[in-house]
Design an enzyme around this catalytic site. Structure first.
Site, PDB file in Angstrom:
ATOM      1  N   PRO A  12      -5.722  49.638  26.440  1.00  0.00           N
ATOM      2  CG  PRO A  12      -5.909  51.613  25.225  1.00  0.00           C
ATOM      3  CD  PRO A  12      -6.341  50.966  26.501  1.00  0.00           C
ATOM      4  CE  LYS A  17     -11.988  61.453  49.495  1.00  0.00           C
ATOM      5  NZ  LYS A  17     -11.798  62.227  50.698  1.00  0.00           N
ATOM      6  CG  ASN A  37       3.655  53.298  36.343  1.00  0.00           C
ATOM      7  OD1 ASN A  37       4.606  54.047  36.145  1.00  0.00           O
ATOM      8  ND2 ASN A  37       2.721  53.063  35.432  1.00  0.00           N
ATOM      9  CG  PHE A  53      11.706  51.075  26.969  1.00  0.00           C
ATOM     10  CD1 PHE A  53      11.551  51.981  25.922  1.00  0.00           C
ATOM     11  CD2 PHE A  53      12.817  51.164  27.783  1.00  0.00           C
ATOM     12  CE1 PHE A  53      12.503  52.962  25.701  1.00  0.00           C
ATOM     13  CE2 PHE A  53      13.779  52.140  27.571  1.00  0.00           C
ATOM     14  CZ  PHE A  53      13.628  53.041  26.528  1.00  0.00           C
ATOM     15  CE  LYS A  58       3.719  44.563  24.381  1.00  0.00           C
ATOM     16  NZ  LYS A  58       3.423  45.664  25.292  1.00  0.00           N
TER      17      LYS A  58
HETATM   18  N1  CTP Z   1       3.051  49.532  26.392  1.00  0.00           N
HETATM   19  C1  CTP Z   1       2.088  50.307  25.780  1.00  0.00           C
HETATM   20  N2  CTP Z   1       0.799  50.230  26.194  1.00  0.00           N
HETATM   21  C2  CTP Z   1       0.426  49.396  27.160  1.00  0.00           C
HETATM   22  C3  CTP Z   1       1.389  48.597  27.804  1.00  0.00           C
HETATM   23  C4  CTP Z   1       2.688  48.693  27.382  1.00  0.00           C
HETATM   24  O1  CTP Z   1       2.423  51.071  24.890  1.00  0.00           O
HETATM   25  N3  CTP Z   1      -0.833  49.343  27.529  1.00  0.00           N
HETATM   26  C5  CTP Z   1       4.435  49.594  25.910  1.00  0.00           C
HETATM   27  C6  CTP Z   1       5.401  50.273  26.855  1.00  0.00           C
HETATM   28  O2  CTP Z   1       5.529  51.637  26.541  1.00  0.00           O
HETATM   29  C7  CTP Z   1       6.676  49.514  26.565  1.00  0.00           C
HETATM   30  C8  CTP Z   1       6.202  48.111  26.298  1.00  0.00           C
HETATM   31  O3  CTP Z   1       4.882  48.255  25.798  1.00  0.00           O
HETATM   32  O4  CTP Z   1       7.317  49.974  25.398  1.00  0.00           O
HETATM   33  C9  CTP Z   1       6.189  47.304  27.560  1.00  0.00           C
HETATM   34  O5  CTP Z   1       5.404  46.190  27.354  1.00  0.00           O
HETATM   35  P1  CTP Z   1       4.650  45.405  28.525  1.00  0.00           P
HETATM   36  O6  CTP Z   1       3.887  44.312  27.858  1.00  0.00           O
HETATM   37  O7  CTP Z   1       3.930  46.322  29.423  1.00  0.00           O
HETATM   38  O8  CTP Z   1       5.830  44.788  29.238  1.00  0.00           O
HETATM   39  P2  CTP Z   1       6.460  45.100  30.607  1.00  0.00           P
HETATM   40  O9  CTP Z   1       6.146  46.469  31.081  1.00  0.00           O
HETATM   41  O10 CTP Z   1       7.870  44.771  30.394  1.00  0.00           O
HETATM   42  O11 CTP Z   1       5.725  44.109  31.602  1.00  0.00           O
HETATM   43  P3  CTP Z   1       5.119  42.637  31.491  1.00  0.00           P
HETATM   44  O12 CTP Z   1       6.245  41.772  31.071  1.00  0.00           O
HETATM   45  O13 CTP Z   1       4.618  42.405  32.840  1.00  0.00           O
HETATM   46  O14 CTP Z   1       4.000  42.664  30.479  1.00  0.00           O
END
Ligand code: CTP
Length: 416
Positions: free
Chosen positions: A307, A289, A211, A327, A345
């Site tokens: 995870p 590849k 990303n 975040f 979370k």
């Molecule tokens: N995060 C993480 N590991 C993941 C996914 C997310 O540690 N596999 C953490 C990111 O670092 C961030 C937060 O979780 O602090 C974001 O949560 P996420 O569920 O990914 O939410 P968004 O990115 O806001 O997207 P969505 O709402 O689509 O889930």
């Protein structure tokens, strides 16, 4: 009562500028507070003040020339920085700032700065046009990004007769910044873990799912926590940013590697997950590849869930950091969604980013966030990622302070 700087070792670099005379007063203030101060006077600095006055006030030999055999045998440029707790550059001329930003080492001052692993405070002094010049501003930005702290410059009349920003801060203000450096480090003795940047999930040896995260916000947070005195480990996905000075930076590629690195960095008091972890990874990472053969239909890539590092860190247990912050990137119902994410979370605080076409945060130096807790939320005005990071570090310090106070009250109540 004035705080003591007893046993502190300060290296003061004085470069060329009319403001150099103010550095004599700064030496006096530092000495009065009990610190040892060694000085490097650049060649152009000697045009403004004499080595003799610097030596008399500092009660130390003054170092002026990289290639002076005598100076190098008695005290090489490496030792000068190693034996200091803090380096101050005052006045910092536009030239020395430019040289430091570009890693040049053509005199004792610039070589010492390049060879230094110590915190640096700089007090620029120059003509307002020189200060405003894009070149200087870019150099300053580079230095700040590397963790160098800026003091001033102040506004007012300059020696060249012009008015604007460029005057060196007064010695008392620089001295105040030195005191703050040693004493106002609210996160001293706290260990922090910060994740930043994207993750790259391999499809085959050349392709990946990733990303656009630049890592800027996470790096700025790591730096701000370090400035507040914390022992910081930054676990970063692939970014174009240099590892911030003084911070242990662990580079990883995938979410699995990031999780492992986070777990190895535990125990920590504070965990901040600013990384844009890829939610999914290809089920299979092909060893060779994937070839695009003629008439071959495009392959489909089966994905598996990664995870959730934040959720794993925040899960109750003996290793859970006292404060876990995540975040949330949201396009609508920012607070509600961020709070739902916080609860799901098990985090303590969420920094919610508003994502919209009008406020593109990816790669930008600016951010617009809400700080969200279970029962409260606060909108922070749009500001640089660095400003937001510093504000967050202050909030973390307050939070820890309040928590400690509450624990003490509970302890006293239990004892009664
Ligand atoms: N995060 C993480 N590991 C993941 C996914 C997310 O540690 N596999 C953490 C990111 O670092 C961030 C937060 O979780 O602090 C974001 O949560 P996420 O569920 O990914 O939410 P968004 O990115 O806001 O997207 P969505 O709402 O689509 O889930």
């Amino acid at each position: 009562m004035m705080q003591s700087l007893e046993n502190k070792n300060i290296l003061l670099i004085i470069s060329g500028g009319v403001a150099a005379y103010k550095s004599l007063e700064l030496i006096r203030l530092i000495k009065k507070a009990g610190a040892n101060v060694r000085c490097i006077l650049t060649e152009s600095g000697t045009q403004f003040i004499t080595p003799l006055s610097v030596a008399s006030l500092s009660e130390e030999q003054v170092y002026t020339d990289l290639f002076s055999l005598k100076d190098e045998t008695e005290m090489g440029h490496i030792r000068l920085s190693r034996e200091a707790d803090l380096i101050i550059v005052a006045p910092a001329s536009a030239n020395l700032i430019a040289k430091t930003a570009h890693g040049r080492a053509d005199d004792l001052a610039s070589t010492t700065l390049l060879a230094s692993d110590k915190p640096v405070l700089i007090a620029p002094a120059m003509n307002p046009e020189m200060w405003d010049n894009e070149a200087t501003q870019d150099n300053i930005q580079t230095l700040e990004q590397r963790g160098i702290t800026l003091i001033g410059p102040a506004q007012g009349d300059t020696a060249c007769g012009e008015t604007g920003t460029g005057r060196m801060s007064e010695p008392e203000e620089i001295f105040g910044a030195i005191l703050s450096f040693f004493y106002e480090r609210p996160l001293k003795s706290f260990k922090a873990l910060v994740t930043a940047g994207p993750t790259y999930e391999p499809i085959d040896p050349v392709r990946f799912v990733g990303n656009r995260s630049s890592g800027k916000q996470g790096y700025a947070i790591a730096t701000a926590l370090f400035e507040a005195g914390a022992d910081v480990t930054l676990i970063s996905g692939p970014t174009a940013l240099p590892g911030p000075v003084g911070i242990k930076t662990i580079r990883v590629e995938t979410a699995q590697q990031m999780l492992k690195a986070c777990q190895s960095a535990l125990p920590a008091d504070i965990a901040i997950c600013a990384a844009a972890v890829s939610d999914w990874a290809p089920k299979e990472n092909k060893a060779s590849k994937i070839k695009k053969r003629r008439n071959h239909t495009p392959p489909s890539i089966a994905l598996k869930e990664n995870p959730d590092i934040l959720a794993r860190l925040a899960k109750d247990g003996p290793n859970r950091p006292d404060l876990v912050i995540g975040f949330a990137a949201e396009t609508e119902d920012i607070i509600i969604n961020a709070r739902e994410k916080l609860a799901r979370k098990n985090c303590d605080l969420m920094i919610a980013n508003k994502i919209s076409a009008a406020e593109n945060v990816f790669g930008s130096n600016q951010n617009h966030v809400h700080l969200v807790s279970l029962d409260d939320s606060e909108e922070w005005p749009r500001a640089s990622k660095k400003t937001i990071a510093r504000k967050l570090a202050q909030r973390i310090a307050q939070h820890i302070n309040n928590k400690e106070k509450a624990t003490n009250v509970r302890r006293i109540e239990a004892a009664e």
